[in-house]
Design a protein around this motif. Sequence first.
Motif, PDB file in Angstrom:
ATOM      1  N   UNK A   1       2.218   1.826  -3.512  1.00  0.00           N
ATOM      2  CA  UNK A   1       1.171   2.309  -4.418  1.00  0.00           C
ATOM      3  C   UNK A   1       0.926   3.803  -4.182  1.00  0.00           C
ATOM      4  N   UNK A   2       0.822   4.191  -2.923  1.00  0.00           N
ATOM      5  CA  UNK A   2       0.591   5.602  -2.606  1.00  0.00           C
ATOM      6  C   UNK A   2       1.787   6.445  -3.033  1.00  0.00           C
ATOM      7  N   UNK A   3       2.993   5.921  -2.796  1.00  0.00           N
ATOM      8  CA  UNK A   3       4.188   6.707  -3.117  1.00  0.00           C
ATOM      9  C   UNK A   3       4.287   6.993  -4.614  1.00  0.00           C
ATOM     10  N   UNK A   4       4.066   5.994  -5.429  1.00  0.00           N
ATOM     11  CA  UNK A   4       4.289   6.172  -6.873  1.00  0.00           C
ATOM     12  C   UNK A   4       3.050   6.635  -7.633  1.00  0.00           C
TER      13      UNK A   4
ATOM     14  N   UNK B   1       5.317   7.396   8.382  1.00  0.00           N
ATOM     15  CA  UNK B   1       5.147   7.028   6.984  1.00  0.00           C
ATOM     16  C   UNK B   1       4.424   8.130   6.215  1.00  0.00           C
ATOM     17  N   UNK B   2       3.380   8.687   6.818  1.00  0.00           N
ATOM     18  CA  UNK B   2       2.603   9.719   6.141  1.00  0.00           C
ATOM     19  C   UNK B   2       3.372  11.032   6.019  1.00  0.00           C
TER      20      UNK B   2
ATOM     21  N   UNK C   1       6.739   9.769   2.130  1.00  0.00           N
ATOM     22  CA  UNK C   1       6.041   9.873   0.850  1.00  0.00           C
ATOM     23  C   UNK C   1       6.686  10.889  -0.087  1.00  0.00           C
ATOM     24  N   UNK C   2       7.816  11.424   0.309  1.00  0.00           N
ATOM     25  CA  UNK C   2       8.566  12.344  -0.550  1.00  0.00           C
ATOM     26  C   UNK C   2      10.005  12.379  -0.064  1.00  0.00           C
TER      27      UNK C   2
ATOM     28  N   UNK D   1       0.825  -1.197   0.000  1.00  0.00           N
ATOM     29  CA  UNK D   1       0.000   0.000   0.000  1.00  0.00           C
ATOM     30  C   UNK D   1       0.865   1.255   0.000  1.00  0.00           C
ATOM     31  N   UNK D   2       1.944   1.215   0.766  1.00  0.00           N
ATOM     32  CA  UNK D   2       2.870   2.355   0.794  1.00  0.00           C
ATOM     33  C   UNK D   2       3.456   2.626  -0.592  1.00  0.00           C
TER      34      UNK D   2
END
Length: 359
Positions: A31-34, A117-118, A122-123, A28-29
Motif C-alpha cells: 500500500x505504501x509503495x504504490x 524496507x523504509x 520503497x523505490x 502495508x508495504x
Amino acid sequence: MRAARLDRDWVLAERGLATVASLVLSLLYLVIYFFGRDALPEKWVTDSNKMLEFLVSGSTDLDDSFAATAKVFSLFGAAYVNVVTATVGVAYLALASSRVASLRDLATRWLFVLPCMLLNLLSPGKETVVIAMSIVLVMGGMSRGVSFRGLVVMTVLLYGCYALFIRNYYAMILVLALGLRVAARLTPAWRAIVLACVLGAILVAPSEILYILQSPRDISNNYALSIGSDNRTMIWNLYPPSSGVNFLVNYLYAAVMFVLPVISFRAPVDLAMMLMHAAILRVALRGLSGTPAMSGDERKRRWFATLVVAHILVQFIFEPDLGSYVRHLTSVSLFLIPLLTTLPAKQDEARRHMRGAIQ
C-alpha cells in the motif's frame, strides 16, 4: 502430557500469529509503495530518480553505476520497474519472517528488517539489486540442498557480476570476506603477520590508488554542497588521501564517526542509527566468535557474518555520510536472518530437554 500439549498449542498459535503479522506487514508495504511514496523525503529517492532517468533515456553508458542498474531493470521493461521492485520487497519480507519460532523472534528480526524496507524498498535503485542478491544467497544458505561450498560459489558469482557491471568495490568486499575466512584458520601469530603485511602494503601503496579508493568521500560531499544539500551527517577526510599514513588516519577517523556518530552530531536520529549499527555489529561478531564451525549450517552462518563484517570494513573507506552508510549496510541486513534463526539441531535438543523436564 497435558502441559506438553498446551506448550505445543501455544507454539503453533505463536507461529500462526507471526504468519498473520508478516502478511499484514507485506500488505502495508505494498500500500505504501504504490500509494504513499509521494510522501517520502526527497533524499530517499534521489538515487532512484537518477537511475530512472537513465532507464527512460535508454543510456548505454555502463561506466556509470546508475546507468548499469537501469540496464538491469530494462531487462524486465520500463513499465514493470515498480512491479519488479515490489516483488523483491515482498520476497524480502517473506524470507525475513520465515522459520519464526515465536513472536519475540519475529519482533527481533523486524528491528533489522524495517529500516531496510523504509530506506531501500520503497523505490527502485541499486539497492534493489543488492537485496535481490541477498535473497538468493540467504535462500541458498537456509536450504539443505546447497552446501557451504555451493553458497560460497554463489556469492563469488553474484558479487563478481555485480562488481563487474555496477559497483566495482563489491570485489573488495568479496576478497576481504574470503581473506577473513582464511585468516580465521590461522594461529594468532600468523594473523598478526598477515595484518602487519596488509598495513605495510597500504603504507607503500601508490598515492594514485589510495586517492581513487578514499577520495569519493570528499567528492560526494562537495557535490552535495554544490546542490544545496543540508546533509548534516557528512564525514570528511581529515587529510588528503595521498599517502598510506593519511589513508589510515582517515580510515580510523571515519570508523569512529560511523560507529559513534553522537560524538559529533548529537541528534536523536544519530543515536537511533548508532544503536541499530551496534545491534548489527553485535549479531555479526557473535556469528564469527565461538568454536570453529563444524556442521554445514554453522559454516554457512559464519559466512553470512563474515560478509556483513566485510561490508562494514569496506564502507569505512569511502562512505561520505552516516545516512548513506546506514542505508547501504541495511541492504544486506537479510544476512542477519540466518544468524538469528535457531539451527534445527538446537531446536531438537531444546524440545528433548523440554519433554524431559515435563516428564
